[in-house]
Design an enzyme around this catalytic site. Structure first.
Site: not given
Ligand SMILES: Cc1ncc(COP(=O)(O)O)c(C=O)c1O
Length: 459
Positions: A119, A377-379
Site C-alpha cells: 500500500n 498484509f497491506c497488499n
C-alpha cells in the site's frame, strides 16, 4: 554452512528458543542478533555524539557515523557512489513518500504499477492523481501470481513524447513471495520510464546488486533486513533521477541557506536535500553494524538457507490432507522455489473446501507460540487476484459509512478476511518448520471454527 546458522541460532538468537518462540514473520520484521545490540551499545557508551548539523567535536563524531553508515549502504548494494545516493528515511514508506510527493507528475504523464504492491506504493497514485497523471495497474495472474509480461511490455512501450513516467514494482512480493524480473528495469528504461523497485521484502534474503541492475529509486527498511534499528530506512536512488524530483518544501537540514525577508532558499546538495530535520544519528551506526553482520554471514548463504527451509514449508502445506484425501491448505502463488522467496501466503481449508477463518488460525498459532501474519498484509492487489475478487465486486460493494471490516467482508461475499503468511529469515531452522507442521496438523478434519472469534479491526 548450516553449522553456522545452527551456531547463530544458539548464540545470537538464543532468545527464540529460550522463550519457546516459533517466529515466522520475517517479512513483517527481521530479528536482530544479540551481537548487533552489544556492538551498538558499546559504541554509544564509548563516545559522545552531538547533533551532526554542527561542526563541534561531538557533532563531527556523529557526522562520521552518518557518513560511514551511508557508505556502508551503498557498498552493501554495490552501488557506485558516482551513480547512486543513499538517503536516510524513517522507513521504506518514508522513502516511497519522498518519491511520490516530489515526482514531477503532470497531466498526460503515467504512473504504472503492478497489482502486486504494498500500500505504500499504491499510495503514490494519490500524488499522481492530484497532479493530473494517469495511473495504470498491471494485473497478476493466478495461480502463480506473476505478471502478464506481454501486457506489461505493451504498457511500457505505449508512451510517446516528452513525459515523466514512473513504473513501480516489488522485487519480491510481500504477499506471495514472487520474485518479479529485474530485467523489467532496463526494458522500462528503454522506453524512457523511471523505475522504482520496492526492495523492502527482497533485500533481507536476496542480493540486490546495483552494479548489475540500475533502478532509479529503491526503498528499503533496515529492521526488515536485520531487526535493529527500527525507525530507519533508505531511499537508494540514482543521482540523475533525484535531479528531476521537485521537493514540495524545505526544512532544517535540507538547505544551505534560507531567508525570511526574501522568500528564497538554496537547497543542500546530495542526500541532505531529501533528509528532513536531523537524521536518526544514534541509530545509524546500527545500520552499518547490521549490514556488516549480513556481509559476514553472506547474503547468498542466507538466501540458500531460507530457500531450503522454504521448500520444506511448501512441502508441509502441499502435503496437508484431510482423512478423506481433500487438501487441507491452499497456497497462493508458486508452489515450488522457482523465482520466489521464502514468504508463503496460504489458507487452511475445511474438508468441504471452505477457507478456515484466519482469526481462528491466529488463535491456534498463539496457542503454539507461533508468530505469523494474517489479513491482506497491506497488499490488496495480490489478495484481489488470489481470491478472484473482480473489479465489479469492489465497485459494487461500497465500504459504507459506519461499516466495520466484517460488514464489508460479508457484503461483498469474501470467503475470508484474508490469507495467512509465513515467512522465513536467517534465524529460521528446521525445528521451526517441524513446529509449523504440528500446528498445521490441527486443521486436518476441522469441520467448523468456533463462533466466538473477535471482530476484524483492519486488513
Ligand atoms: C514490499 C514492502 N514494501 C514496503 C513496505 C513498507 O515498509 P515500512 O512499513 O517499513 O515502511 C513493506 C512492509 O511490510 C513491504 O513488505
Amino acid at each position: 554452512m548450516s553449522d553456522l546458522f545452527a551456531e547463530l541460532r544458539r548464540t545470537d538468537f538464543a532468545r527464540l528458543d529460550a522463550g519457546g518462540h516459533t517466529y515466522l514473520d520475517y517479512t513483517g520484521s527481521g530479528l536482530y542478533a544479540e551481537s548487533q545490540l552489544t556492538e551498538h551499545l558499546e559504541l554509544l557508551r564509548g563516545g559522545v555524539f552531538g547533533n551532526p548539523h554542527s561542526v563541534n567535536p561531538t557533532s563531527a563524531a556523529a557526522t562520521e557515523l552518518v557518513v560511514r553508515a551511508r557508505d556502508a549502504v551503498l557498498s552493501f548494494f554495490r552501488a557506485d557512489p558516482e551513480e547512486y545516493e543513499a538517503i536516510f528515511t524513517p522507513n521504506a514508506t518514508g522513502a516511497l513518500r519522498l518519491v511520490g510527493e516530489a515526482y514531477p507528475f503532470r497531466s498526460g504523464d503515467r504512473f504504472l504499477l503492478t497489482f502486486d504492491n504494498h500500500n505504500s506504493v499504491n499510495g503514490i497514485r494519490e500524488f499522481a492523481r492530484a497532479r493530473g497523471a494517469d495511473t495504470t495497474y498491471v494485473p497478476s495472474v493466478a495461480p502463480e501470481l506473476r505478471v502478464d509480461e506481454e501486457l506489461l511490455a505493451r504498457y511500457l512501450a505505449g508512451v510517446a513524447g516528452e513525459h515523466h513516467n514512473l513504473f513501480a514494482f516489488p522485487a519480491q512480493s510481500n504477499f506471495s513471495g514472487v520474485h518479479h524480473p529485474l530485467g523489467w528495469i532496463e526494458q522500462a528504461h528503454a522506453h524512457g520510464w523511471h523505475v522504482l523497485v520496492d526492495a523492502a521484502a527482497f533485500v533481507p534474503t536476496n542480493r540486490l546488486d546495483l552494479s548489475a541492475v540500475h533502478p532509479d529509486f529503491v526503498p528499503v527498511s533496515f529492521y526488515k533486513m536485520f531487526g535493529w534499528p527500527t525507525g530507519v530506512g533508505a531511499l537508494v536512488a540514482r543521482r540523475e533521477a533525484l535531479a528531476v524530483l521537485e521537493r514540495p518544501w524545505f526544512s532544517g537540514g535540507t538547505i544551505v541557506a534560507a531567508f525570511v525577508q526574501r522568500e528564497y532558499y538554496q537547497s543542500a546538495p546530495g542526500a541532505a536535500h531529501f533528509e528532513d530535520g536531523t537524521v536518526n544519528f544514534l541509530a545509524l551506526p546500527a545500520v552499518e553494524i547490521g549490514l556488516r553482520y549480513l556481509e559476514r554471514i553472506g547474503i547468498d548463504a542466507i538466501h540458500a538457507h531460507v530457500e531450503t527451509l522454504g521448500a520444506a514449508l511448501l512441502e508441509v502445506l502441499g502435503g496437508l490432507r484431510h482423512s478423506g484425501g481433500a487438501p487441507a491448505a491452499t497456497v497462493y502463488g508458486p508452489r515450488d522455489t522457482d523465482r520466489r522467496g521464502a514468504t508463503v501466503a496460504f489458507n487452511f481449508l475445511h474438508p468441504d473446501g471452505r477457507i478456515v477463518d484466519e482469526r481462528f488460525v491466529d488463535r491456534v498459532a498463539t496457542q503454539h507460540s507461533i508468530s505469523l501474519r494474517t489479513g491482506c498484509f497491506c497488499n490488496p492487489g495480490a489478495g484481489e487476484v488470489a481470491f478472484t475478487i473482480s473489479r465489479e465486486t469492489l465497485v459494487g460493494g461500497e465500504f459504507g459509512e459506519g461499516m466495520t471490516l466484517d460488514d464489508y467482508v460479508r457484503a461483498i461475499g469474501l470467503p475470508s478476511g484474508g490469507a495467512v503468511r509465513a515467512s522465513l529469515g536467517l534465524a529460521s531452522n528446521a525445528a521451526d518448520i517441524e513446529r509449523f507442521a504440528a500446528f498445521a496438523a490441527e486443521f486436518v478434519d476441522l469441520a467448523e471454527v468456533p463462533g466466538d472469534l473477535p471482530p476484524r479491526s483492519g486488513c
